[in-house]
Design a protein around this motif. Structure first.
Motif, PDB file in Angstrom:
ATOM      1  N   SER A 344      42.474  -9.689  10.018  1.00 38.82           N
ATOM      2  CA  SER A 344      41.823  -9.193   8.798  1.00 38.82           C
ATOM      3  C   SER A 344      41.123 -10.315   8.033  1.00 38.82           C
ATOM      4  O   SER A 344      40.613 -10.102   6.941  1.00 38.82           O
ATOM      5  N   ILE A 345      41.143 -11.515   8.603  1.00 37.45           N
ATOM      6  CA  ILE A 345      40.531 -12.668   7.933  1.00 37.45           C
ATOM      7  C   ILE A 345      39.154 -12.923   8.540  1.00 37.45           C
ATOM      8  O   ILE A 345      39.010 -13.058   9.752  1.00 37.45           O
ATOM      9  N   ALA A 346      38.153 -12.975   7.684  1.00 35.91           N
ATOM     10  CA  ALA A 346      36.790 -13.208   8.166  1.00 35.91           C
ATOM     11  C   ALA A 346      36.585 -14.677   8.498  1.00 35.91           C
ATOM     12  O   ALA A 346      37.132 -15.557   7.840  1.00 35.91           O
ATOM     13  N   GLY A 347      35.793 -14.926   9.518  1.00 34.99           N
ATOM     14  CA  GLY A 347      35.362 -16.286   9.858  1.00 34.99           C
ATOM     15  C   GLY A 347      33.881 -16.406   9.543  1.00 34.99           C
ATOM     16  O   GLY A 347      33.103 -15.491   9.835  1.00 34.99           O
ATOM     17  N   CYS A 348      33.493 -17.518   8.892  1.00 30.41           N
ATOM     18  CA  CYS A 348      32.090 -17.724   8.520  1.00 30.41           C
ATOM     19  C   CYS A 348      31.628 -19.101   9.001  1.00 30.41           C
ATOM     20  O   CYS A 348      32.325 -20.097   8.771  1.00 30.41           O
ATOM     21  N   THR A 349      30.477 -19.145   9.639  1.00 27.86           N
ATOM     22  CA  THR A 349      29.909 -20.415  10.086  1.00 27.86           C
ATOM     23  C   THR A 349      28.501 -20.523   9.503  1.00 27.86           C
ATOM     24  O   THR A 349      27.690 -19.606   9.647  1.00 27.86           O
ATOM     25  N   TYR A 350      28.238 -21.681   8.837  1.00 27.93           N
ATOM     26  CA  TYR A 350      27.020 -21.812   8.024  1.00 27.93           C
ATOM     27  C   TYR A 350      25.908 -22.578   8.741  1.00 27.93           C
ATOM     28  O   TYR A 350      25.167 -23.320   8.139  1.00 27.93           O
ATOM     29  N   CYS A 351      25.841 -22.387  10.063  1.00 30.20           N
ATOM     30  CA  CYS A 351      24.744 -22.961  10.825  1.00 30.20           C
ATOM     31  C   CYS A 351      23.490 -22.137  10.523  1.00 30.20           C
ATOM     32  O   CYS A 351      23.509 -21.230   9.699  1.00 30.20           O
ATOM     33  N   HIS A 352      22.402 -22.465  11.187  1.00 29.41           N
ATOM     34  CA  HIS A 352      21.173 -21.687  11.020  1.00 29.41           C
ATOM     35  C   HIS A 352      20.823 -21.087  12.371  1.00 29.41           C
ATOM     36  O   HIS A 352      20.504 -21.845  13.270  1.00 29.41           O
ATOM     37  N   PRO A 353      20.922 -19.786  12.612  1.00 30.47           N
ATOM     38  CA  PRO A 353      21.310 -18.723  11.685  1.00 30.47           C
ATOM     39  C   PRO A 353      22.816 -18.706  11.420  1.00 30.47           C
ATOM     40  O   PRO A 353      23.595 -19.226  12.225  1.00 30.47           O
ATOM     41  N   GLN A 354      23.196 -18.114  10.279  1.00 31.77           N
ATOM     42  CA  GLN A 354      24.619 -18.002   9.949  1.00 31.77           C
ATOM     43  C   GLN A 354      25.317 -17.024  10.897  1.00 31.77           C
ATOM     44  O   GLN A 354      24.684 -16.124  11.459  1.00 31.77           O
ATOM     45  N   VAL A 355      26.636 -17.214  11.028  1.00 33.90           N
ATOM     46  CA  VAL A 355      27.453 -16.334  11.872  1.00 33.90           C
ATOM     47  C   VAL A 355      28.685 -15.924  11.064  1.00 33.90           C
ATOM     48  O   VAL A 355      29.270 -16.767  10.372  1.00 33.90           O
ATOM     49  N   ALA A 356      29.057 -14.651  11.130  1.00 40.05           N
ATOM     50  CA  ALA A 356      30.254 -14.192  10.414  1.00 40.05           C
ATOM     51  C   ALA A 356      30.897 -13.045  11.182  1.00 40.05           C
ATOM     52  O   ALA A 356      30.209 -12.270  11.846  1.00 40.05           O
ATOM     53  N   SER A 357      32.222 -12.960  11.102  1.00 38.37           N
ATOM     54  CA  SER A 357      32.913 -11.902  11.843  1.00 38.37           C
ATOM     55  C   SER A 357      34.271 -11.603  11.227  1.00 38.37           C
ATOM     56  O   SER A 357      34.846 -12.433  10.527  1.00 38.37           O
ATOM     57  N   VAL A 358      34.768 -10.405  11.514  1.00 33.91           N
ATOM     58  CA  VAL A 358      36.130 -10.032  11.135  1.00 33.91           C
ATOM     59  C   VAL A 358      36.654  -9.063  12.187  1.00 33.91           C
ATOM     60  O   VAL A 358      35.890  -8.282  12.757  1.00 33.91           O
ATOM     61  N   GLY A 359      37.953  -9.145  12.461  1.00 34.55           N
ATOM     62  CA  GLY A 359      38.565  -8.200  13.399  1.00 34.55           C
ATOM     63  C   GLY A 359      38.366  -8.597  14.854  1.00 34.55           C
ATOM     64  O   GLY A 359      38.091  -9.745  15.174  1.00 34.55           O
ATOM     65  N   TYR A 360      38.469  -7.599  15.733  1.00 28.84           N
ATOM     66  CA  TYR A 360      38.435  -7.856  17.169  1.00 28.84           C
ATOM     67  C   TYR A 360      37.014  -7.948  17.700  1.00 28.84           C
ATOM     68  O   TYR A 360      36.127  -7.231  17.250  1.00 28.84           O
ATOM     69  N   THR A 361      36.828  -8.827  18.685  1.00 32.40           N
ATOM     70  CA  THR A 361      35.576  -8.840  19.444  1.00 32.40           C
ATOM     71  C   THR A 361      35.590  -7.616  20.358  1.00 32.40           C
ATOM     72  O   THR A 361      36.642  -6.994  20.565  1.00 32.40           O
ATOM     73  N   GLU A 362      34.447  -7.309  20.939  1.00 40.02           N
ATOM     74  CA  GLU A 362      34.381  -6.167  21.866  1.00 40.02           C
ATOM     75  C   GLU A 362      35.335  -6.379  23.039  1.00 40.02           C
ATOM     76  O   GLU A 362      36.093  -5.476  23.412  1.00 40.02           O
ATOM     77  N   ALA A 363      35.331  -7.612  23.588  1.00 44.67           N
ATOM     78  CA  ALA A 363      36.201  -7.915  24.731  1.00 44.67           C
ATOM     79  C   ALA A 363      37.681  -7.759  24.359  1.00 44.67           C
ATOM     80  O   ALA A 363      38.469  -7.206  25.131  1.00 44.67           O
ATOM     81  N   LYS A 364      38.058  -8.237  23.169  1.00 50.22           N
ATOM     82  CA  LYS A 364      39.460  -8.165  22.732  1.00 50.22           C
ATOM     83  C   LYS A 364      39.887  -6.717  22.516  1.00 50.22           C
ATOM     84  O   LYS A 364      40.990  -6.314  22.898  1.00 50.22           O
ATOM     85  N   ALA A 365      39.011  -5.928  21.908  1.00 53.39           N
ATOM     86  CA  ALA A 365      39.333  -4.513  21.664  1.00 53.39           C
ATOM     87  C   ALA A 365      39.580  -3.781  22.982  1.00 53.39           C
ATOM     88  O   ALA A 365      40.529  -2.998  23.113  1.00 53.39           O
ATOM     89  N   LYS A 366      38.750  -4.079  23.983  1.00 51.59           N
ATOM     90  CA  LYS A 366      38.920  -3.463  25.309  1.00 51.59           C
ATOM     91  C   LYS A 366      40.224  -3.929  25.952  1.00 51.59           C
ATOM     92  O   LYS A 366      40.971  -3.134  26.521  1.00 51.59           O
ATOM     93  N   GLU A 367      40.475  -5.239  25.824  1.00 52.54           N
ATOM     94  CA  GLU A 367      41.688  -5.840  26.406  1.00 52.54           C
ATOM     95  C   GLU A 367      42.948  -5.206  25.794  1.00 52.54           C
ATOM     96  O   GLU A 367      43.957  -5.022  26.472  1.00 52.54           O
ATOM     97  N   LEU A 368      42.876  -4.838  24.510  1.00 52.20           N
ATOM     98  CA  LEU A 368      44.021  -4.217  23.839  1.00 52.20           C
ATOM     99  C   LEU A 368      44.147  -2.728  24.162  1.00 52.20           C
ATOM    100  O   LEU A 368      45.046  -2.044  23.675  1.00 52.20           O
ATOM    101  N   GLY A 369      43.198  -2.232  24.965  1.00 55.44           N
ATOM    102  CA  GLY A 369      43.300  -0.852  25.440  1.00 55.44           C
ATOM    103  C   GLY A 369      42.641   0.199  24.568  1.00 55.44           C
ATOM    104  O   GLY A 369      42.827   1.404  24.776  1.00 55.44           O
ATOM    105  N   PHE A 370      41.841  -0.230  23.597  1.00 55.04           N
ATOM    106  CA  PHE A 370      41.156   0.748  22.748  1.00 55.04           C
ATOM    107  C   PHE A 370      39.984   1.380  23.495  1.00 55.04           C
ATOM    108  O   PHE A 370      39.297   0.717  24.259  1.00 55.04           O
ATOM    109  N   ASP A 371      39.796   2.666  23.242  1.00 53.55           N
ATOM    110  CA  ASP A 371      38.576   3.351  23.692  1.00 53.55           C
ATOM    111  C   ASP A 371      37.605   3.107  22.534  1.00 53.55           C
ATOM    112  O   ASP A 371      37.900   3.496  21.393  1.00 53.55           O
ATOM    113  N   ILE A 372      36.477   2.447  22.776  1.00 53.38           N
ATOM    114  CA  ILE A 372      35.662   2.001  21.639  1.00 53.38           C
ATOM    115  C   ILE A 372      34.264   2.601  21.573  1.00 53.38           C
ATOM    116  O   ILE A 372      33.719   3.045  22.581  1.00 53.38           O
ATOM    117  N   LYS A 373      33.734   2.589  20.362  1.00 55.65           N
ATOM    118  CA  LYS A 373      32.329   2.927  20.135  1.00 55.65           C
ATOM    119  C   LYS A 373      31.708   1.696  19.491  1.00 55.65           C
ATOM    120  O   LYS A 373      32.285   1.131  18.555  1.00 55.65           O
TER     121      LYS A 373
END
Length: 464
Positions: A344-373
């Motif tokens: 639940s903790i967001a990660g922020c990287t201030y390069c150019h372009p900026q990058v930010a994320s929270v929660g599972y990556t697509e690969a992690k969500a699949k690995e955990l067995g979620f059926d995803i959209k």
């Protein structure tokens, strides 16, 4: 000399420690905080804040070069590296001074010096004037972490730098090697590359920004390469040969070792916890790979002793440390504690372009067995992004197909470090795709892309 008695002693005055101290004081505790270097810790003095100040300078420099696109004229564009650094130090100094004011306001006793725990509830501080003995039923360890140094790649401050040297450069790198493409490495690569350094980034994993979603990493890599950076993935710096004014790096890539010459190397290969000389082993504190082992409420297993922030392990983020500081103070005061969920903790990287994320990556969500959209929306489809001249970027959202839970959100592009908080709040409130779809996003804003990305996951996207 008689020991001074407190309800709570905090060791380390970074964003975890000083926040724990303030919250403790708010709850009516008598609090002492011990700091060996600067109030505000690494984050305010040598990390998050001064790097953002420097990155802002490089961003403005980059925009000045684009003046013509905006119907403006700017000639003879140049920079003064000393002045850039001076501004970043001034920003850091202003904030560090602000922490001093907060300590006074909250009647927190500040003890500058090195702390050691002699026994449970007892802290001995080596100060300029001698040794001070402090006692408290509750002690919070918030000693943070420092740059990891790999054998043969140690910093010397002249040719080979850590983040600290990179914040007060002795020269402007002409040909720069950055080892490691996590947040610290890529931010410095971005800063120096924008100012004209010929920059190469070496990453041992199979992609830059390896903790991010693979699609976002790939997008960011293309953007970095377009800016002239050289990116070497699945590569390892085996050794550095140092001469008077150059470094020859032996880089293993694809099973072969190549040699490349640089005038400056920045090593950003992770961090190690500051666990030494605190007396932890004697107290029976468990340490695993330089980090204190704790439960979800930051308890160390030794009664009345807690560890928060970087010393307590990943994710190594200031906002995680601050939240843990509040949680521990609440716990000590007998209030309900809210343990931090890493996803639940967001990660922020201030390069150019900026990058930010929270929660599972697509690969992690699949690995955990979620059926995803999965939904995506590009900056090029957003009116505000085009008006800003920031058409490059994307927002990606991942939902649980069964429940509509927002599993993860990943962004790359202008100002995404500010946008991500919308999804963070959404996750905290356990929002579903329906709630997000029915929310009215203001126009024209970059945030509309967040709406569109959700709509796209359910085949309802409007502007694409």
């Amino acid at each position: 000399m008689a020991a001074k008695s407190f309800d709570l002693i905090v060791i380390g005055a970074g964003p975890g420690g000083y926040v724990a101290a303030i919250r403790g004081a708010q709850l009516g505790m008598k609090v002492a905080i011990v700091e060996r270097e600067n109030l505000g810790g690494i984050c305010l003095n040598w990390g998050c804040i001064p790097t953002k100040a420097m990155l802002r300078s490089s961003e403005v420099f980059h925009l000045m070069h684009r003046a013509k696109e905006f119907g403006l004229k700017a000639e003879g564009i140049d920079y003064d590296l000393d002045a850039v650094v001076k501004r970043s130090r001034r920003v850091a100094g202003q904030l560090s001074g602000g922490i001093g004011h907060l300590m006074k306001k909250n009647k927190i006793t500040v003890v500058m010096g090195e702390a050691t725990m002699r026994a449970k509830g007892k802290v001995s501080v080596k100060t300029d004037k001698g040794t001070e003995e402090l006692t408290a039923k509750n002690i919070v360890l918030a000693t943070g972490a420092r740059a990891r140094e790999l054998p043969g790649l140690e910093a010397d401050g002249k040719l080979v730098w850590t983040y600290r040297h990179a914040l007060e450069p002795v020269h402007m790198p002409k040909k720069l090697l950055v080892i490691g493409s996590g947040a610290i490495g890529i931010e410095f690569a971005s800063f120096y590359n924008t100012l004209g350094a010929d920059t190469t980034v070496v990453e041992v994993m199979d992609r830059v920004l390896p903790v991010e979603d693979a699609e976002i990493s790939a997008f960011a890599k293309k953007a970095f390469e377009k800016q002239g950076m050289k990116i070497m993935q699945k590569a390892m710096v085996k050794k550095l040969d140092r001469a008077k004014d150059k470094v020859t790096a032996h880089i293993e890539v694809g099973g072969k070792v190549e040699t490349h010459e640089f005038d400056t190397v920045i090593s950003a290969v992770g961090i190690v916890g500051n666990v030494e000389n605190l007396g932890l082993e004697e107290l029976g504190v468990k340490i695993d790979r330089t980090h204190v082992v704790t439960d979800e409420c930051c308890r160390t297993g030794v009664e009345g002793l807690y560890a928060i922030g970087d010393i307590a392990g990943a994710p190594w983020l200031a906002h995680k440390a601050s939240h843990e500081g509040v949680m521990v103070a609440d716990l000590i005061a007998g209030k309900h504690a809210h343990p931090v969920k890493p996803e639940s903790i967001a990660g922020c990287t201030y390069c150019h372009p900026q990058v930010a994320s929270v929660g599972y990556t697509e690969a992690k969500a699949k690995e955990l067995g979620f059926d995803i959209k999965v939904g995506r929306f590009p900056f090029i489809g957003n009116g505000k992004a085009i008006a800003l001249g920031e058409e490059s970027g994307m927002i990606k959202t991942i939902f649980d197909a069964k429940t509509g839970e927002l599993l993860g959100a990943h962004m790359v592009g202008a100002e995404v470090t500010e946008l991500i908080q919308g999804y963070v709040v959404g996750r905290q409130l356990e929002t579903t795709e329906e709630d997000l779809m029915n929310t009215v996003f203001p126009h024209p804003t970059l945030s509309e892309m967040m709406h569109e990305s959700v709509l796209d996951a359910y085949d309802r996207v409007i502007h694409m």
